[in-house]
Design a protein around this motif. Structure first.
Motif, PDB file in Angstrom:
ATOM      1  N   THR A  65     -13.925 -68.151  24.048  1.00  0.00           N
ATOM      2  CA  THR A  65     -13.739 -66.880  24.732  1.00  0.00           C
ATOM      3  C   THR A  65     -15.014 -66.535  25.479  1.00  0.00           C
ATOM      4  O   THR A  65     -16.074 -66.363  24.869  1.00  0.00           O
ATOM      5  N   LEU A  66     -14.919 -66.453  26.803  1.00  0.00           N
ATOM      6  CA  LEU A  66     -16.074 -66.094  27.618  1.00  0.00           C
ATOM      7  C   LEU A  66     -16.160 -64.577  27.753  1.00  0.00           C
ATOM      8  O   LEU A  66     -15.140 -63.885  27.752  1.00  0.00           O
ATOM      9  N   PRO A  67     -17.366 -64.039  27.882  1.00  0.00           N
ATOM     10  CA  PRO A  67     -17.522 -62.574  27.923  1.00  0.00           C
ATOM     11  C   PRO A  67     -17.109 -61.985  29.269  1.00  0.00           C
ATOM     12  O   PRO A  67     -17.226 -62.628  30.312  1.00  0.00           O
ATOM     13  N   ALA A  68     -16.632 -60.744  29.224  1.00  0.00           N
ATOM     14  CA  ALA A  68     -16.334 -60.004  30.448  1.00  0.00           C
ATOM     15  C   ALA A  68     -17.573 -59.288  30.969  1.00  0.00           C
ATOM     16  O   ALA A  68     -17.698 -59.008  32.157  1.00  0.00           O
ATOM     17  N   THR A  90     -26.957 -58.388  31.200  1.00  0.00           N
ATOM     18  CA  THR A  90     -26.460 -57.023  31.216  1.00  0.00           C
ATOM     19  C   THR A  90     -25.370 -56.893  32.262  1.00  0.00           C
ATOM     20  O   THR A  90     -25.245 -57.723  33.165  1.00  0.00           O
ATOM     21  N   GLY A  91     -24.574 -55.846  32.130  1.00  0.00           N
ATOM     22  CA  GLY A  91     -23.644 -55.480  33.185  1.00  0.00           C
ATOM     23  C   GLY A  91     -22.404 -56.340  33.291  1.00  0.00           C
ATOM     24  O   GLY A  91     -22.181 -57.271  32.521  1.00  0.00           O
ATOM     25  N   ALA A  92     -21.593 -55.998  34.286  1.00  0.00           N
ATOM     26  CA  ALA A  92     -20.333 -56.699  34.524  1.00  0.00           C
ATOM     27  C   ALA A  92     -20.587 -58.062  35.156  1.00  0.00           C
ATOM     28  O   ALA A  92     -21.671 -58.354  35.665  1.00  0.00           O
ATOM     29  N   LYS A  93     -19.560 -58.899  35.124  1.00  0.00           N
ATOM     30  CA  LYS A  93     -19.638 -60.223  35.727  1.00  0.00           C
ATOM     31  C   LYS A  93     -19.908 -60.097  37.223  1.00  0.00           C
ATOM     32  O   LYS A  93     -19.257 -59.315  37.923  1.00  0.00           O
ATOM     33  N   SER A  97     -16.997 -68.846  39.415  1.00  0.00           N
ATOM     34  CA  SER A  97     -16.661 -69.963  40.278  1.00  0.00           C
ATOM     35  C   SER A  97     -15.319 -70.574  39.880  1.00  0.00           C
ATOM     36  O   SER A  97     -14.854 -70.418  38.741  1.00  0.00           O
ATOM     37  N   THR A  98     -14.696 -71.268  40.809  1.00  0.00           N
ATOM     38  CA  THR A  98     -13.433 -71.942  40.514  1.00  0.00           C
ATOM     39  C   THR A  98     -13.627 -73.101  39.541  1.00  0.00           C
ATOM     40  O   THR A  98     -12.678 -73.514  38.871  1.00  0.00           O
ATOM     41  N   SER A  99     -14.854 -73.610  39.422  1.00  0.00           N
ATOM     42  CA  SER A  99     -15.128 -74.721  38.503  1.00  0.00           C
ATOM     43  C   SER A  99     -15.277 -74.264  37.061  1.00  0.00           C
ATOM     44  O   SER A  99     -15.110 -75.057  36.137  1.00  0.00           O
ATOM     45  N   GLY A 100     -15.610 -72.964  36.857  1.00  0.00           N
ATOM     46  CA  GLY A 100     -15.697 -72.475  35.491  1.00  0.00           C
ATOM     47  C   GLY A 100     -17.030 -71.886  35.086  1.00  0.00           C
ATOM     48  O   GLY A 100     -17.385 -71.930  33.911  1.00  0.00           O
ATOM     49  N   THR A 101     -17.788 -71.306  36.021  1.00  0.00           N
ATOM     50  CA  THR A 101     -19.071 -70.687  35.700  1.00  0.00           C
ATOM     51  C   THR A 101     -19.025 -69.195  35.979  1.00  0.00           C
ATOM     52  O   THR A 101     -18.742 -68.784  37.107  1.00  0.00           O
ATOM     53  N   ASP A 102     -19.249 -68.384  34.947  1.00  0.00           N
ATOM     54  CA  ASP A 102     -19.361 -66.930  35.096  1.00  0.00           C
ATOM     55  C   ASP A 102     -20.829 -66.554  35.109  1.00  0.00           C
ATOM     56  O   ASP A 102     -21.606 -66.999  34.247  1.00  0.00           O
ATOM     57  N   VAL A 103     -21.232 -65.712  36.066  1.00  0.00           N
ATOM     58  CA  VAL A 103     -22.639 -65.339  36.238  1.00  0.00           C
ATOM     59  C   VAL A 103     -22.803 -63.839  36.013  1.00  0.00           C
ATOM     60  O   VAL A 103     -21.992 -63.035  36.476  1.00  0.00           O
ATOM     61  N   PHE A 104     -23.885 -63.484  35.296  1.00  0.00           N
ATOM     62  CA  PHE A 104     -24.207 -62.096  34.985  1.00  0.00           C
ATOM     63  C   PHE A 104     -25.662 -61.827  35.359  1.00  0.00           C
ATOM     64  O   PHE A 104     -26.472 -62.748  35.440  1.00  0.00           O
TER      65      PHE A 104
END
Length: 295
Positions: A65-68, A90-93, A97-104
């Motif tokens: 489960t990745l964080p929101a 901190t903060g929202a996403k 990326s379409t490959s699967g990387t969430d950045v914060f």
């Protein structure tokens, strides 16, 4: 085996201060000062073993489960075991990326953090130092099942044992890369449930620098250390050793069981010599050692 909660853990040479420190100006500042994109991160990690950045993904019998939000943990569950790692963010996403990387956003304007789910059922918890003034240390909060313990390998990774003494998994040997793909020295320290990764660039380092704690289930290659009390227990109980490493994937589980008697023999010698035993994984070859964790 002496078991204790991670909160009481003391790793090898001690614990570095967890407060943020600024880097020396000598490091080459060759980058922008904005938060690096997912593309920068994926250039360092590759995308072949990434899963889509959905809220929940399943692979290799585990659910990730990745964080929101940046202050929420990445969670991975396999069977009845759940581990979680909270990013220095901190903060929202900010990006996905379409490959699967969430950045914060990171805790500093020159730092970003990211989360990736991987095809082995594990995850990466990344951070990127955008420029030469970025803090060199970033801390993650690790949550483990009750009674779990952690050991550091000679290669710098972390191995996690459950309350029964079998290996759950751990953090692989830490790595960091600069903008040119050059390796940058990096290491973990542990205090309580806080894992801190320190990156040490030099004057030739090209920013941004990407670094990566990577959670993997099962055996983590390296060296597992036992202190004097644990060495004495291993010396007197070959059956315990067989159980300890039975969670390794084939064929390494068989190696652990077959080497149980030899590990106990070396532990007995180490105990007689007032030393400790260390075990190489995944070959399960035992050796005597002194100093460091041998207390």
């Amino acid at each position: 085996m002496h078991r204790r909660a991670i909160a009481g853990l003391s790793i090898l040479a001690g614990v570095a201060a967890l407060t943020t420190t600024l880097a020396p100006a000598a490091a080459a500042d060759t980058s922008n000062t904005t938060a690096p994109s997912a593309a920068v991160i994926e250039r360092a990690t590759g995308t072949d073993n990434l899963l889509p950045a959905d809220a929940n993904t399943t692979a290799n019998g585990a659910q990730v489960t990745l964080p929101a939000r940046g202050d929420e943990p990445i969670k991975a569950t396999k069977g009845d075991t759940t581990v979680a790692l909270t990013l220095p963010a901190t903060g929202a996403k900010e990006q996905s990326s379409t490959s699967g990387t969430d950045v914060f956003a990171g805790s500093d304007s020159s730092v970003s953090a990211a989360a990736q789910a991987t095809t082995d059922g594990g995850f990466r918890a990344l951070f990127t130092l955008g420029d030469a003034n970025a803090p060199r240390q970033q801390s993650f909060t690790l949550s483990l099942p009750a009674g779990a313990t952690v050991r550091q390998t000679a290669e710098g990774g972390l191995v996690v044992f459950n309350d029964a003494g079998t290996i759950i998994g751990g953090l692989e040997t830490p790595w960091a890369k600069d903008a040119n793909g050059k390796a940058v020295p990096t290491s973990y320290t542990v205090e309580g449930n806080t894992i801190t990764q320190t990156v040490t660039p030099d004057s030739d380092t090209a920013f941004p620098v990407v670094a990566d704690p990577k959670w993997t289930w099962g055996i983590i290659s390296g060296t597992v250390y036992f202190n004097k009390k644990e060495t004495a227990h291993v010396a007197s109980n070959a059956g315990f050793v067989a159980v300890l490493f039975a969670a390794a994937p084939p064929p390494f589980d068989a190696y652990g069981i077959l080497n149980a008697a030899n590990i106990s023999r070396v532990a007995w010698n180490a105990d007689s010599d007032h030393k400790c035993v260390e075990v190489k994984v995944p070959t399960f070859l035992p050796y005597e050692y002194s100093g460091g964790y041998c207390k």
